[in-house]
Write a protein that holds these residues in place. Sequence first.
Motif, PDB file in Angstrom:
ATOM      1  N   GLU A 241       0.713  -1.257   0.148  1.00  0.00           N
ATOM      2  CA  GLU A 241       0.005   0.027   0.006  1.00  0.00           C
ATOM      3  C   GLU A 241       0.831   1.086  -0.042  1.00  0.00           C
ATOM      4  O   GLU A 241       0.486   2.364  -0.531  1.00  0.00           O
ATOM      5  CB  GLU A 241      -0.828   0.150   1.225  1.00  0.00           C
ATOM      6  N   GLY A 242       1.959   1.116   0.557  1.00  0.00           N
ATOM      7  CA  GLY A 242       3.016   2.436   0.597  1.00  0.00           C
ATOM      8  C   GLY A 242       3.286   2.478  -0.368  1.00  0.00           C
ATOM      9  O   GLY A 242       3.623   3.745  -1.297  1.00  0.00           O
TER      10      GLY A 242
ATOM     11  N   LYS B 231       2.028   1.883  -3.475  1.00  0.00           N
ATOM     12  CA  LYS B 231       1.016   2.259  -4.199  1.00  0.00           C
ATOM     13  C   LYS B 231       0.896   3.854  -4.217  1.00  0.00           C
ATOM     14  O   LYS B 231       0.883   4.564  -5.312  1.00  0.00           O
ATOM     15  CB  LYS B 231      -0.405   1.782  -3.718  1.00  0.00           C
ATOM     16  N   SER B 232       1.036   4.421  -3.158  1.00  0.00           N
ATOM     17  CA  SER B 232       0.744   5.956  -2.755  1.00  0.00           C
ATOM     18  C   SER B 232       2.112   6.634  -3.447  1.00  0.00           C
ATOM     19  O   SER B 232       2.139   7.880  -3.606  1.00  0.00           O
ATOM     20  CB  SER B 232       0.768   6.091  -1.191  1.00  0.00           C
ATOM     21  N   LEU B 233       3.226   5.921  -3.592  1.00  0.00           N
ATOM     22  CA  LEU B 233       4.492   6.528  -4.079  1.00  0.00           C
ATOM     23  C   LEU B 233       4.532   6.444  -5.663  1.00  0.00           C
ATOM     24  O   LEU B 233       4.899   7.512  -6.233  1.00  0.00           O
ATOM     25  CB  LEU B 233       5.727   5.745  -3.650  1.00  0.00           C
TER      26      LEU B 233
ATOM     27  N   ASP C 121       1.794   5.801  -7.885  1.00  0.00           N
ATOM     28  CA  ASP C 121       0.538   6.444  -8.579  1.00  0.00           C
ATOM     29  C   ASP C 121       0.508   5.868  -9.915  1.00  0.00           C
ATOM     30  O   ASP C 121       0.076   6.814 -10.699  1.00  0.00           O
ATOM     31  CB  ASP C 121       0.652   7.934  -8.278  1.00  0.00           C
TER      32      ASP C 121
ATOM     33  N   GLU D  95      -1.725   4.657 -12.764  1.00  0.00           N
ATOM     34  CA  GLU D  95      -3.318   4.209 -13.266  1.00  0.00           C
ATOM     35  C   GLU D  95      -3.538   2.961 -13.414  1.00  0.00           C
ATOM     36  O   GLU D  95      -2.798   2.052 -14.006  1.00  0.00           O
ATOM     37  CB  GLU D  95      -3.644   5.269 -14.322  1.00  0.00           C
TER      38      GLU D  95
ATOM     39  N   GLY E 237      -7.810   7.257  -8.008  1.00  0.00           N
ATOM     40  CA  GLY E 237      -7.146   7.053  -6.909  1.00  0.00           C
ATOM     41  C   GLY E 237      -6.651   5.899  -6.164  1.00  0.00           C
ATOM     42  O   GLY E 237      -5.896   5.729  -5.140  1.00  0.00           O
ATOM     43  N   ASP E 238      -7.274   4.770  -6.598  1.00  0.00           N
ATOM     44  CA  ASP E 238      -6.877   3.405  -6.376  1.00  0.00           C
ATOM     45  C   ASP E 238      -6.081   2.966  -7.404  1.00  0.00           C
ATOM     46  O   ASP E 238      -6.449   2.209  -8.349  1.00  0.00           O
ATOM     47  CB  ASP E 238      -8.150   2.442  -6.290  1.00  0.00           C
ATOM     48  N   TRP E 239      -4.720   3.110  -6.989  1.00  0.00           N
ATOM     49  CA  TRP E 239      -3.593   2.945  -7.975  1.00  0.00           C
ATOM     50  C   TRP E 239      -3.399   1.412  -8.062  1.00  0.00           C
ATOM     51  O   TRP E 239      -3.688   0.607  -7.455  1.00  0.00           O
ATOM     52  CB  TRP E 239      -2.462   3.551  -7.416  1.00  0.00           C
TER      53      TRP E 239
ATOM     54  N   ASN F 225      -2.176  -4.934  -4.422  1.00  0.00           N
ATOM     55  CA  ASN F 225      -2.266  -5.425  -3.112  1.00  0.00           C
ATOM     56  C   ASN F 225      -2.778  -6.945  -2.767  1.00  0.00           C
ATOM     57  O   ASN F 225      -2.398  -7.509  -1.900  1.00  0.00           O
ATOM     58  CB  ASN F 225      -3.125  -4.538  -2.280  1.00  0.00           C
TER      59      ASN F 225
END
Length: 220
Positions: free
Chosen positions: A78-79, A81-83, A85, A87, A107-109, A114
Amino acid sequence: MDNLLDLSDSLYLDILDFAHTTPHWFQKLAEVWTELGLLLFGVLFIAGWWRMRRGSDDAMALALLAPLATAFGYVVSEGLKSLVDEERPCRAMTGAPSPLVDCPAPGDWSFPSNHSAIAGAAALALALSWRGIVWLTAPMALLMAFSRVFVGVHYPHDVTVGLLAGGIIAYVVMKAARRPVVALVDSARSSRSSAVVWCVGRGPRGRASARPGGARHGAY
C-alpha cells in the motif's frame, strides 16, 4: 524498463482478450476467486494456529507470525502504491477490451497489486510455518495474481512485483521476529491464565503431563 512495460501492456491485452473468449461461468469463477482466495488464506492461518497448539514453541511462534507477516506485506504494498501512482489499465489503456469487473475508483492505484502482495506474503508465511503446504499455497497465490490480470484490473508487472514484494517482506518479518515470539509463546504457555494458555496451547509438554501417571515418570 520501457521494453518491459511494453511487454506487460501487450500481455495484459492478450490475457484480457483471452478472458473474453472464456465461458461466462469461468469468468464468474475468476471474479469470485480474486476475493475468495484471500478468505481461504485466512482459513489456513486459523487451521495452522489450531494444529500448532500441540506443537513446539517454535512451531506455534511461526503460526502466529504468519498472519502478522502477511499484514506487513500488505502495508508495504500500500505504501508503494501511494508513491508510484500508476493508473489502472482499465482506465489508462484506450481501445482495450472492457474489464470483467468494475474498474476501481480513481485514486485506487494499480502498482503493485495489493491482492498479489497479500497472496505472496501469505503463501510464503504459511510455507515457513506449515511444512508441506507450499504445494497448496504457491498455486493459490499464482492463481490469485493471474486472476487480477484476467479480470482486467492490473497489469502483469503489477501482480509480479506484488507477489515478490509480499513474499520478501513476509520472509524478513518471519525471520526477524521468530526468536522473540518463541520466547513469548514459552512464557504464555507457562501462564496461570487458562485463557492465555488456551490461545497458544500447551504444546508437547501438555500431552506428556496428560498421560496417566505422567507426573511420576521423572521419579524413576
